[in-house]
Enzyme design. Structure first.
Site, PDB file in Angstrom:
ATOM      1  N   TYR A  51     -27.467   4.474 -11.258  1.00 51.10           N
ATOM      2  CA  TYR A  51     -26.200   4.068 -11.900  1.00 51.10           C
ATOM      3  C   TYR A  51     -25.648   5.197 -12.784  1.00 51.10           C
ATOM      4  O   TYR A  51     -24.509   5.121 -13.235  1.00 51.10           O
ATOM      5  CB  TYR A  51     -26.354   2.815 -12.762  1.00 51.10           C
ATOM      6  N   HIS A 109     -36.256   0.484  -6.431  1.00 49.50           N
ATOM      7  CA  HIS A 109     -34.877  -0.011  -6.238  1.00 49.50           C
ATOM      8  C   HIS A 109     -34.646  -0.521  -4.815  1.00 49.50           C
ATOM      9  O   HIS A 109     -33.902  -1.474  -4.604  1.00 49.50           O
ATOM     10  CB  HIS A 109     -33.888   1.119  -6.565  1.00 49.50           C
TER      11      HIS A 109
HETATM   12  N1  LIG Z   1     -30.986  -3.990  -7.238  1.00 50.77           N
HETATM   13  C1  LIG Z   1     -29.857  -3.730  -6.619  1.00 50.77           C
HETATM   14  O1  LIG Z   1     -29.817  -3.124  -5.542  1.00 50.77           O
HETATM   15  C2  LIG Z   1     -28.564  -4.186  -7.256  1.00 50.77           C
HETATM   16  C3  LIG Z   1     -27.393  -4.229  -6.472  1.00 50.77           C
HETATM   17  C4  LIG Z   1     -26.219  -4.682  -7.084  1.00 50.77           C
HETATM   18  C5  LIG Z   1     -26.216  -5.068  -8.405  1.00 50.77           C
HETATM   19  N2  LIG Z   1     -27.368  -4.992  -9.143  1.00 50.77           N
HETATM   20  C6  LIG Z   1     -27.382  -5.406 -10.581  1.00 50.77           C
HETATM   21  O2  LIG Z   1     -26.718  -6.657 -10.702  1.00 50.77           O
HETATM   22  C7  LIG Z   1     -25.641  -6.514 -11.629  1.00 50.77           C
HETATM   23  C8  LIG Z   1     -24.497  -7.455 -11.293  1.00 50.77           C
HETATM   24  O3  LIG Z   1     -24.010  -7.253  -9.994  1.00 50.77           O
HETATM   25  P1  LIG Z   1     -22.577  -6.656  -9.686  1.00 50.77           P
HETATM   26  O4  LIG Z   1     -22.280  -5.582 -10.675  1.00 50.77           O
HETATM   27  O5  LIG Z   1     -22.569  -6.324  -8.246  1.00 50.77           O
HETATM   28  O6  LIG Z   1     -21.528  -7.803  -9.836  1.00 50.77           O
HETATM   29  P2  LIG Z   1     -21.404  -9.288 -10.436  1.00 50.77           P
HETATM   30  O7  LIG Z   1     -22.072  -9.407 -11.751  1.00 50.77           O
HETATM   31  O8  LIG Z   1     -21.735 -10.226  -9.349  1.00 50.77           O
HETATM   32  O9  LIG Z   1     -19.817  -9.323 -10.634  1.00 50.77           O
HETATM   33  C9  LIG Z   1     -19.177  -8.433 -11.491  1.00 50.77           C
HETATM   34  C10 LIG Z   1     -17.680  -8.657 -11.406  1.00 50.77           C
HETATM   35  O10 LIG Z   1     -17.352  -9.937 -11.942  1.00 50.77           O
HETATM   36  C11 LIG Z   1     -16.421  -9.776 -13.021  1.00 50.77           C
HETATM   37  N3  LIG Z   1     -16.777 -10.757 -14.055  1.00 50.77           N
HETATM   38  C12 LIG Z   1     -17.914 -10.827 -14.785  1.00 50.77           C
HETATM   39  N4  LIG Z   1     -17.905 -11.908 -15.579  1.00 50.77           N
HETATM   40  C13 LIG Z   1     -16.721 -12.532 -15.375  1.00 50.77           C
HETATM   41  C14 LIG Z   1     -16.125 -13.703 -15.887  1.00 50.77           C
HETATM   42  N5  LIG Z   1     -16.752 -14.474 -16.791  1.00 50.77           N
HETATM   43  N6  LIG Z   1     -14.878 -14.046 -15.460  1.00 50.77           N
HETATM   44  C15 LIG Z   1     -14.217 -13.287 -14.545  1.00 50.77           C
HETATM   45  N7  LIG Z   1     -14.752 -12.164 -13.998  1.00 50.77           N
HETATM   46  C16 LIG Z   1     -15.990 -11.795 -14.407  1.00 50.77           C
HETATM   47  C17 LIG Z   1     -16.563  -8.367 -13.490  1.00 50.77           C
HETATM   48  O11 LIG Z   1     -15.350  -7.927 -14.010  1.00 50.77           O
HETATM   49  P3  LIG Z   1     -15.228  -6.984 -15.314  1.00 50.77           P
HETATM   50  O12 LIG Z   1     -16.297  -5.941 -15.201  1.00 50.77           O
HETATM   51  O13 LIG Z   1     -13.865  -6.467 -15.244  1.00 50.77           O
HETATM   52  O14 LIG Z   1     -15.465  -7.882 -16.469  1.00 50.77           O
HETATM   53  C18 LIG Z   1     -16.879  -7.636 -12.192  1.00 50.77           C
HETATM   54  O15 LIG Z   1     -15.708  -7.368 -11.456  1.00 50.77           O
HETATM   55  C19 LIG Z   1     -25.278  -5.024 -11.532  1.00 50.77           C
HETATM   56  O16 LIG Z   1     -24.493  -4.606 -12.614  1.00 50.77           O
HETATM   57  C20 LIG Z   1     -26.657  -4.422 -11.479  1.00 50.77           C
HETATM   58  O17 LIG Z   1     -27.218  -4.388 -12.776  1.00 50.77           O
HETATM   59  C21 LIG Z   1     -28.535  -4.580  -8.584  1.00 50.77           C
END
Ligand SMILES: NC(=O)c1ccc[n+]([C@@H]2O[C@H](COP(=O)([O-])OP(=O)(O)OC[C@H]3O[C@@H](n4cnc5c(N)ncnc54)[C@H](OP(=O)(O)O)[C@@H]3O)[C@@H](O)[C@H]2O)c1
Length: 278
Positions: A51, A109
């Site tokens: 990241y 990862h």
């Molecule tokens: N291990 C892996 O391979 C892997 C892969 C993917 C993700 N991850 C981890 O999982 C975490 C979360 O996954 P993700 O980043 O893919 O996405 P997510 O948490 O599923 O969704 C994030 C999106 O939702 C929006 N959001 C968040 N809270 C909200 C709310 N209450 N109301 C409206 N919109 C909202 C955010 O907008 P804003 O940012 O504009 O608020 C962003 O666009 C990552 O940050 C990472 O730490 C791990």
């Protein structure tokens, strides 16, 4: 209310069930985001070498008013590193970037380097065991408290469980309404491996979905809160990402229960979700 709820991992370590994801928050901004998140009640953060924001996450943690021991920090090895020596160095480099003495949880990862995912059959069983051996040593050396895996299928989990000395504490995989890998989740649960749900909000893609909105209205919550409650009720740790204080608070404030019938209906949604997604 889930905001302060913790779960116990298979090594006896306690872990907050709602954590802040930090993917796509850049290294400069993330320091402030972590401090704001701590101020509204978050105590756990998920990052990764890939990241590119570990040093900012570290600054956010050590500049906060909260004791280091009250924070739970997860990071992940770079996926390109699949050898023992490289893993040892990657762990020391991560500690340097964070400027912290220990990491609470370190994950492999992905079983495959990113460049090979969905393209190559090699699951890198030997390479993942090399990762694991160095990670086990880091636990013994006090550099890491807990180790686990991410994006691991059953065969990848078996490789570690059958050949390692420490059992993975978690498998971090994609779980949200529309994407529920039931068999893998059950398999991990039977082994005592906790599921962490990444992209619990489907990366923001499903907020306009008709059914999600119907259920959100029924429970008087936002679509995001409905999606988080769904994962929490499946027993997952959730890692919603946001850099917005209002959304941070909203995502921490999950104090309603989805009925068993509605959970069943929402689990079934997975078949149709592709066409309903915006
Ligand atoms: N291990 C892996 O391979 C892997 C892969 C993917 C993700 N991850 C981890 O999982 C975490 C979360 O996954 P993700 O980043 O893919 O996405 P997510 O948490 O599923 O969704 C994030 C999106 O939702 C929006 N959001 C968040 N809270 C909200 C709310 N209450 N109301 C409206 N919109 C909202 C955010 O907008 P804003 O940012 O504009 O608020 C962003 O666009 C990552 O940050 C990472 O730490 C791990």
């Amino acid at each position: 209310m889930y905001s302060a709820k913790t779960l116990m991992l298979n090594n006896g370590v306690e872990i907050p069930q709602i954590q802040l994801g930090t993917w796509l928050i850049n290294n400069d901004d993330v320091r402030k985001v972590i401090r704001q998140a701590i101020n509204v009640g978050y105590r756990a953060f998920d990052t990764a070498k890939d990241y590119g924001n570990e040093s900012g996450v570290g600054k956010g943690i050590w500049n906060s008013d909260v004791e280091r021991s009250d924070i739970f920090l997860t990071t992940k090895l770079p996926t390109a590193v699949k050898d023992y020596k490289g893993t040892k160095k990657a762990i020391d480099d991560a500690l340097d970037r964070f400027s912290l003495e220990y990491i609470d949880m370190l994950l492999i990862h992905s079983p495959q380097p990113w460049i090979e995912v969905n393209r190559v059959d090699d699951r890198h069983f030997e390479g993942n065991l090399e990762n694991w051996r160095a990670m086990e040593e880091a636990v013994k050396a006090g550099k890491v408290r807990t180790i686990g895996v991410s994006n691991f299928l059953q065969e990848d989990v078996d490789n570690i469980v059958n050949n390692g000395s420490i059992k993975p504490a978690v498998n971090q995989i994609e779980v949200h309404i529309g994407q529920v890998p039931t068999e893998l989740m059950q398999y991990c649960e039977e082994l005592g491996i906790q599921i962490e749900a990444y992209s619990p909000l489907a990366h923001g893609r499903l907020f306009n979905d008709h059914k999600i909105n119907l259920y959100a209205k029924k429970y008087h919550v936002s679509p995001a809160q409905l999606m988080l409650a769904f994962d929490l009720q499946l027993g997952c740790i959730v890692l919603p990402k946001t850099d917005n204080i209002k959304e941070m608070k909203e995502n921490l404030n999950i104090d309603f229960k989805i009925s068993a019938d509605d959970m069943h209906d929402l689990v079934e949604l997975k078949e149709n979700m592709q066409t309903m997604a915006i």
